[in-house]
Design an enzyme around this catalytic site. Structure first.
Site: not given
Length: 152
Positions: A127, A90
């Site tokens: 998450s 990311r």
């Protein structure tokens, strides 16, 4: 046959994970989503629920399977006869962390790690962010596949 293991805790699977798996399907003959079990970690979702979320999200994709495991990912790769570990990146912090793991895995085995950059539209999702949104009764549904259901 090119087989990749995509390891993680998937607590829960996010749209970022989903994107990496979908793109991995075009690179590999099989993608095994491997949910790691860490007894020291406190999860929001049970192992069964995490597995179910992923299986449901990919129920129409025969190249994707879902398993659970304990121990080293390279040992799982050997057991599953997988030549690759698939990981998503990311940001630069992810790269530095994942690079160290990939170098270690390469030193201990012949397993290659393949990195895919997350899509810009999902690069901010983690998450832990999803869990925080759920804990605070926010609309998490835009961050995860439809298969992730939270009983309120």
């Amino acid at each position: 046959m090119k087989k990749a293991i995509f390891p993680g805790s998937f607590d829960p699977i996010t749209n970022g994970h989903y994107d990496i798996i979908k793109r991995g399907i075009s690179l590999f003959d099989e993608v095994v989503v491997a949910i790691g079990i860490n007894a020291e970690k406190k999860y929001m979702f049970s192992l069964e629920d995490r597995k179910k979320f992923i299986e449901e999200a990919f129920k129409d994709e025969p190249k994707v399977s879902v398993i659970t495991y304990e121990g080293l990912t390279i040992d799982l790769c050997k057991k599953e006869d997988a030549q690759f570990i698939l990981r998503g990146l990311r940001n630069p912090a992810d790269f530095e962390f994942e690079k160290a793991i990939a170098h270690t895995n390469r030193k201990l085995s012949k397993i290659e790690t393949v990195f895919l950059l997350t899509a810009s539209k999902t690069s901010y999702i983690s998450s832990s962010i999803v869990r925080d949104v759920i804990r605070n009764n926010g609309d998490y549904t835009v961050l995860v596949p439809d298969s992730v259901l939270v009983n309120k």
